[in-house]
Design an enzyme around this catalytic site. Structure first.
Site, PDB file in Angstrom:
ATOM      1  N   ASP A 295      -1.956  -5.310  -1.653  1.00 46.10           N
ATOM      2  CA  ASP A 295      -3.355  -5.476  -1.280  1.00 46.10           C
ATOM      3  C   ASP A 295      -3.449  -5.311   0.249  1.00 46.10           C
ATOM      4  O   ASP A 295      -2.440  -5.193   0.946  1.00 46.10           O
ATOM      5  CB  ASP A 295      -3.902  -6.834  -1.753  1.00 46.10           C
ATOM      6  CG  ASP A 295      -5.431  -6.804  -1.891  1.00 46.10           C
ATOM      7  OD1 ASP A 295      -6.075  -5.909  -1.300  1.00 46.10           O
ATOM      8  OD2 ASP A 295      -5.987  -7.680  -2.580  1.00 46.10           O
TER       9      ASP A 295
HETATM   10  C1  BGC Z   1      -9.231  -6.663  -2.030  1.00 47.90           C
HETATM   11  C2  BGC Z   1      -8.836  -5.642  -3.077  1.00 47.90           C
HETATM   12  C3  BGC Z   1      -9.349  -4.274  -2.705  1.00 47.90           C
HETATM   13  C4  BGC Z   1      -8.850  -3.921  -1.315  1.00 47.90           C
HETATM   14  C5  BGC Z   1      -9.287  -2.547  -0.857  1.00 47.90           C
HETATM   15  C6  BGC Z   1      -8.896  -6.201  -0.639  1.00 47.90           C
HETATM   16  O1  BGC Z   1      -9.453  -7.055   0.314  1.00 47.90           O
HETATM   17  O2  BGC Z   1      -8.572  -7.877  -2.323  1.00 47.90           O
HETATM   18  O3  BGC Z   1      -9.343  -6.025  -4.329  1.00 47.90           O
HETATM   19  O4  BGC Z   1      -8.933  -3.341  -3.660  1.00 47.90           O
HETATM   20  O5  BGC Z   1      -9.335  -4.887  -0.393  1.00 47.90           O
HETATM   21  O6  BGC Z   1     -10.644  -2.495  -0.638  1.00 47.90           O
END
Ligand code: BGC
Length: 760
Positions: A295
């Site tokens: 993530d």
């Molecule tokens: C979130 C993810 C997301 C990623 C990219 C993160 O802050 O937890 O769910 O896919 O950002 O946008």
């Protein structure tokens, strides 16, 4: 999209990476959830591994490390594309996508295409209801429609990977991201996870209208302590495997090509440094051959988690645990050479990570057709088509839950005048909910417009108060409906109409990521607005727009009818009007319990028993001193209809389930009212005596049926070993001999019951 996020600064803690494998490995084999086939796992493109071998032989270390890098849209440069960066996310302009892809394919030494990714969570441009809302449909055709359209629109601009489905089960309504998942049940969550993967990927995700999915957030991200975003979770092995992992397993069995590891620590080990979840379970036990991306800056955050002293430690911990690709932060790319020299990581592991990423790129067809058709991608006719809107409207209608309807307050009479009142009554912005993709406020139909289109008398709108929806970087507390200055006008409007629709709830920024709340009742003065309208004596109904379960005790005490509409998406107003006027008979059921008061959290139907079950009439048991109830206000699986149903005649095919046998459970469901409508027949089981305490009920089957007045249908569910067994605390799936109680009905409080015996 969302406001830009900053790369977290690395804090050197001077500690070597320490990965404590507190959870043991496991060999459980039973299949749970909706998909029982592994059809999606067949490699549709034989010969890929040979091509990867050839590429790997030619790749320099630097080129390999570039493949492991996942840049944000604001990070990608021409030089980065030329150097062979692996993936880029959140870039949605097809012209820029083609620009960078041309550089990668034509100017990088090995011509490896970039994988472009995006958070298509509940729609790309045609925004569907928020996923918790869709789960209320108890109908997999709803997420199927969402992901079919979402994948097509996403792929049209040249994006081949979506960071979806989000399959985090949650018992935590304070957590804003509960809106993104399918609620509190592992079975329902598994069916929805599989449906989304199958719809988005199809049989072959190289198809021009398909994308590869990334299932997230692996794992147990849905249970942050205190409901606080990104917070830690402490998890027994049986909890992890019986509650949190099944939707992931179902998604992998449905063929999900990639997985995103989570921010949170699981029993002290962060998701992106967790060898047990990433390598032992996902890659070895479940035989997942795609890649795991971190993530956002989650590799860097291993330092703040306190399991890595610096970027090199973080890279080592992440890679060795099984993380293949690093989002935004660059610790793996920056440190791998030194880590190899120091024998802290192996070239074998780097090659494995590169192989997994290349495998997905080959399967996605990127080597054959790397470029996007710009004419199609920039043609407005490619997005939010009339047919897509119709599908969205139907999905939104199916996702609504009628929570209360005293005296047949609903449906409304379309020949009578309507005063639409409330801060969400003429709103487009909030109707799309959190994670709106590239949806535009102007795409959304407001409730006022939707009602006006169907009401043959006059319709007025008066806000009463305002929704403000402050997105970061404005961090001052939201002041939704903070003033009653507009109440007098609202009261006057109510007095001038024959019926009132009150549109209240949350702003979209109050749910979703980084939107935890300490109170989950109606924000601001909205309850006072309801009370003011009630005092007029006019007939009124409440429509709720919100992402998470709310505490509705006061709303329910003051309002004759409540329709839970969630955030319904682009056709919001039309879909709600369909239900309010009875064109669509609501048939949704809650996928998550609605507590009476915040202090009851966590409250969920599938809890384990205690030695002293809650009883409000007696002191020495699992009750609250200040609450005369044990149950939630609205239970899992609950929802009303404009008609009535009778579910009867539960019968089992056998009173014994022998090893590998199945037992079927059948019931008759009849529409006993005067309107056609949908009922969701639900089947629960309970194992009363087991080696570890089993949940008081577990959903193991559901079917949404449409019945004409008087019509009866028989619904049959098949139960097998995978339904009656469970994971123990060593991670083994066990099927124990003994009694299994079966319950069938229209909610988790179903009373029809029978039982059979499991024998070996
Ligand atoms: C979130 C993810 C997301 C990623 C990219 C993160 O802050 O937890 O769910 O896919 O950002 O946008």
């Amino acid at each position: 999209m969302r406001g830009a996020k900053n790369l977290l600064a690395a804090i050197a803690l001077g500690m070597a990476a320490l990965i404590a494998l507190v959870l043991t490995g496991a060999t459980g084999a039973a299949v749970q959830g909706g998909t029982k086939a592994g059809a999606g796992r067949l490699d549709p493109k034989p010969g890929i591994e040979k091509k990867i071998d050839e590429l790997l032989k030619q790749m320099t270390l630097d080129e390999k490390l570039q493949q492991l890098q996942l840049d944000a849209d604001w990070e990608i440069t021409d030089d980065g594309a030329r150097a062979g960066v692996g993936s880029v996310f959140s870039l949605t302009d097809p012209v820029r996508i083609n620009h960078h892809q041309h550089i990668a394919v034509e100017q990088s030494r090995l011509h490896i295409p970039i994988l472009f990714a995006f958070d298509t969570i509940h729609g790309y441009r045609t925004v569907f209801p928020t996923p918790l809302g869709e789960a209320s449909s108890f109908d997999p055709s709803v997420p199927t429609a969402d992901d079919t359209i979402g994948a097509r629109e996403t792929a049209t601009v040249g994006i081949k990977q979506i960071y979806s489905p989000m399959v985090d089960l949650s018992h935590e309504p304070r957590w804003g991201r509960i809106a993104e998942g399918a609620g509190e049940d592992p079975y329902l969550g598994s069916v929805f996870a599989a449906a989304r993967v199958e719809a988005a990927q199809g049989a072959d995700y190289s198809a021009l209208d398909k994308v590869v999915t990334s299932v997230k957030h692996f794992a147990a991200y849905g249970q942050p302590e205190g409901g606080r975003e990104y917070n830690t979770t402490d998890m027994s092995e049986q909890r992890l495997r019986n509650f949190y992992l099944p939707p992931f397993k179902a998604a992998i069995e449905a063929g999900a090509g990639t997985v995103m590891c989570s921010f949170n620590a699981i029993s002290g080990v962060p998701g992106c440094a967790n060898h047990e979840t990433e390598t032992d379970i996902l890659k070895k036990e479940w035989k997942f051959d795609g890649f795991i991306e971190s993530d956002y800056t989650a590799v860097d955050e291993l330092i703040r988690h306190g399991i890595a002293g610096n970027g090199a430690d973080a890279a080592e911990a992440a890679l060795n645990a099984g993380t293949d690709s690093e989002m935004v932060s660059t610790n793996i790319r920056d440190n791998a050479q030194q880590l190899l020299a120091d024998h802290r990581i192996t070239m074998g592991r780097i090659d494995d990570a590169v192989r997994r990423i290349l495998r997905v790129k080959f399967r996605a067809g990127l080597f054959d057709q790397p470029y996007v058709d710009q004419a199609k991608a920039t043609d407005p006719a490619s997005f939010v088509t009339a047919a897509d809107r119709a599908a969205e409207r139907a999905a939104a209608g199916k996702s609504m839950v009628l929570l209360k309807n005293d005296g047949g307050a609903l449906p409304l009479d379309p020949t009578k005048s309507v005063a639409v009142i409330g801060p969400l009554g003429n709103d487009q912005h909030d109707m799309l909910g959190p994670w709106w993709g590239v949806g535009r406020d102007t795409d959304a139909v407001s409730l006022y417009d939707g009602i006006k289109a169907q009401d043959t008398s006059t319709t007025t709108f008066t806000p009463g108060c305002a929704m403000i929806d402050k997105d970061p970087p404005d961090l001052t507390p939201a002041d939704e409906c903070g003033s009653d200055a507009g109440f007098a006008a609202a009261v006057e409007a109510a007095q001038g109409a024959q019926q009132v629709v009150l549109a209240v709830g949350e702003s979209r920024g109050q749910s979703g990521e980084a939107a935890a709340r300490t109170e989950i009742d109606l924000p601001g003065k909205q309850q006072e607005l309801i009370d003011a309208i009630k005092a007029t004596g006019k007939p009124f109904v409440v429509v709720l727009f919100n992402g998470r379960p709310l505490t509705l005790t006061k709303v329910a005490a003051s309002s004759p009818a409540i329709l839970e509409a969630w955030f319904p998406g682009v056709e919001a107003g039309n879909a709600v009007a369909d239900v309010l006027f009875g064109k669509v008979n609501p048939g949704g059921k809650l996928p998550v319990s609605f507590p009476r008061v915040l202090g009851q959290i966590p409250i969920y139907y599938n809890h384990e028993p205690t030695g002293r079950p809650c009883d409000p009439t007696f002191k020495w048991n699992a009750r609250y001193r200040d609450l005369n109830f044990c149950d939630p206000l609205y239970a899992f699986g609950y929802g009303l209809s404009y008609t009535t149903f009778a579910i009867s005649n539960l019968r089992l095919s056998s009173d014994e389930m022998r090893h590998n046998d199945t037992v079927t459970a059948s019931v008759d469901v009849q529409n006993t009212g005067a309107r056609s409508g949908d009922e969701v027949v639900q089947l629960y089981i309970h194992d009363p005596v087991a080696s570890i305490s089993q949940p008081v009920r577990r959903l193991r089957g559901f079917e949404r049926v449409t019945l004409a007045p008087g019509q009866t249908k028989t619904v049959t569910f098949t139960l097998g070993a995978d339904d009656v067994g469970f994971y123990d605390n060593s991670g083994h799936f066990v099927v124990e001999p003994g009694t299994i109680d079966v319950y069938a009905g229209d909610s988790s409080t179903a009373t029809l019951t029978d039982s059979f015996t499991v024998t070996h």
